[in-house]
Design a protein around this motif. Structure first.
Motif, PDB file in Angstrom:
ATOM      1  N   LEU A 246      33.637  41.324  45.191  1.00 12.72           N
ATOM      2  CA  LEU A 246      35.327  41.597  44.671  1.00 12.72           C
ATOM      3  C   LEU A 246      35.303  41.615  43.092  1.00 12.72           C
ATOM      4  O   LEU A 246      36.286  41.883  42.814  1.00 12.72           O
ATOM      5  N   GLY A 247      34.086  41.145  42.419  1.00 12.60           N
ATOM      6  CA  GLY A 247      34.402  40.490  41.248  1.00 12.60           C
ATOM      7  C   GLY A 247      34.374  42.253  40.171  1.00 12.60           C
ATOM      8  O   GLY A 247      34.391  42.627  39.127  1.00 12.60           O
ATOM      9  N   HIS A 248      34.071  43.371  40.651  1.00 16.02           N
ATOM     10  CA  HIS A 248      33.870  44.795  39.863  1.00 16.02           C
ATOM     11  C   HIS A 248      35.215  45.630  39.470  1.00 16.02           C
ATOM     12  O   HIS A 248      36.466  44.580  39.659  1.00 16.02           O
ATOM     13  N   GLY A 249      34.927  45.649  38.218  1.00 17.66           N
ATOM     14  CA  GLY A 249      36.787  45.490  37.483  1.00 17.66           C
ATOM     15  C   GLY A 249      36.978  47.305  37.703  1.00 17.66           C
ATOM     16  O   GLY A 249      35.765  48.170  38.373  1.00 17.66           O
ATOM     17  N   PRO A 250      37.645  47.772  37.021  1.00 17.83           N
ATOM     18  CA  PRO A 250      38.288  49.568  36.921  1.00 17.83           C
ATOM     19  C   PRO A 250      36.683  49.979  36.474  1.00 17.83           C
ATOM     20  O   PRO A 250      35.749  49.463  36.026  1.00 17.83           O
ATOM     21  N   PHE A 251      37.562  51.287  37.768  1.00 16.77           N
ATOM     22  CA  PHE A 251      35.796  52.332  37.312  1.00 16.77           C
ATOM     23  C   PHE A 251      34.152  51.634  38.225  1.00 16.77           C
ATOM     24  O   PHE A 251      33.625  52.448  37.656  1.00 16.77           O
ATOM     25  N   SER A 252      34.162  50.671  38.614  1.00 16.59           N
ATOM     26  CA  SER A 252      32.708  50.238  39.084  1.00 16.59           C
ATOM     27  C   SER A 252      32.627  49.649  38.151  1.00 16.59           C
ATOM     28  O   SER A 252      32.444  49.250  37.070  1.00 16.59           O
TER      29      SER A 252
END
Length: 347
Positions: free
Chosen positions: A101-107
């Motif tokens: 759930l906490g991944h940001g843009p571009f993983s």
């Protein structure tokens, strides 16, 4: 009225069907419908890897559903044999579903470019995101604390967190299969059925263990994992794409601080503040779409460095990579200084 069941058709696991008549699965359906989880549709599983492997367009959303599917198969089989595990079904399945759930843009590339830590943000989101936390608390006031224990490897039953986060967990099993499928790398295929049949529970140590008869499948899993990292995740073009992306946002940060480039509130916050200190709303507002949109805007910026890096990423004009593994420290420093001088000359 809500449907009695929800089915998600997955290219790897087939029909992933959740029944509302099952309280745990009803909770999973509602969690999937939250805005925090739907955001994962807009974050690619492999970041910029689609510039190298054109099929790598899958999202963190599909991977998270896949991890849930694998975890349900693994847990339900163990719980049918060891009834003492049955009370932990909600903990395992929710932890599996929400683990990214906490991944940001571009993983993972966001962690290199912006210094974010998706594990920390997963905990932040499940604790402070109103809709997610409300669903967890309504199901059980102890569920959030149990998820914290899973993600920090402190759950009193090691088997519970090992199913979700260990060297042989449901997360790794799904992403190796999924990444292999979408990149076209045939050597990433696993014998998932055999691996799941080999998983067992040691009621004395409370650990997840592997039966002797399944060792060959586990050894194959380890070989697959090695090849996927060597040939896919560490592919030179992936490294180049991530570096170009990092340079584009690094230059944008410099120009933003000087008031020479424009960005929306979310991207401004990500570039001017330590990411792990951002307000939750700014973190959840970030996805691949918004950040790629800024690259599209900046490719026409008068600054030659920013516009060049943006165009290189958008048009896949990536720089060549050079393996410096066997170079001496002095040679590596000399090469790095040369690159920095070239960049300064363009400024």
């Amino acid at each position: 009225m809500s449907s009695k069941q929800r089915t998600y058709h997955d290219p790897l696991h087939g029909a992933i069907t959740l029944e509302r008549s099952d309280p745990v699965e009803a909770l999973l359906i509602d969690l999937i419908e939250t805005s925090a989880f739907q955001r994962l549709r807009r974050i690619r599983q492999l970041g910029p890897a689609s510039l190298t492997f054109h099929g790598a367009e899958t999202s963190r959303f599909t991977h998270s559903l896949g991890v849930l599917a694998v975890a349900r198969r693994a847990f339900d089989r163990l719980a049918s044999r060891y009834i003492e595990l049955q009370p932990y079904r909600a903990t395992v399945l929710c932890a599996a579903l929400l683990h990214d759930l906490g991944h940001g843009p571009f993983s993972h590339t966001a962690e290199e470019v912006f210094g974010s830590h998706h594990e920390r943000w997963t905990l932040q989101i499940i604790e402070y995101s109103t809709d997610v936390r409300a669903l967890l608390d309504a199901f059980s006031p102890q569920l959030f604390a149990a998820l914290q224990q899973v993600y920090t490897h402190q759950h009193p039953l090691p088997c519970i967190w090992q199913l979700v986060s260990s060297q042989l967990d449901c997360d790794r099993m799904d992403y190796l299969m999924r990444d292999s499928y979408f990149t076209g790398a045939s050597y990433g295929q696993l014998d998932l059925d055999r691996i799941l049949l080999a998983l067992d529970y040691d009621s004395v140590s409370q650990q997840l263990v592997v039966a002797q008869k399944g060792l060959a499948a586990i050894e194959h899993y380890l070989v697959v994992r090695y090849f996927m990292y060597a040939q896919i995740y560490s592919h030179p073009k992936n490294i180049s794409a991530s570096w170009v992306l990092e340079q584009a946002y690094s230059r944008a940060r410099e120009l933003l601080q000087r008031g020479e480039v424009e960005a929306d509130a979310t991207v401004t916050a990500w570039l001017t503040q330590p990411v792990d200190t951002l307000p939750l709303e700014h973190y959840l507002a970030a996805d691949d779409i918004g950040f790629t949109y800024h690259l599209q805007r900046w490719q026409h910026h008068p600054d030659p460095i920013l516009s060049d890096f943006c165009r290189r990423f958008l048009d896949r004009r990536l720089l060549k990579t050079l393996d410096v593994t066997h170079c001496s420290q002095a040679e590596q420093t000399s090469l790095l200084n040369g690159v920095q001088q070239q960049l300064q000359a363009q400024a």
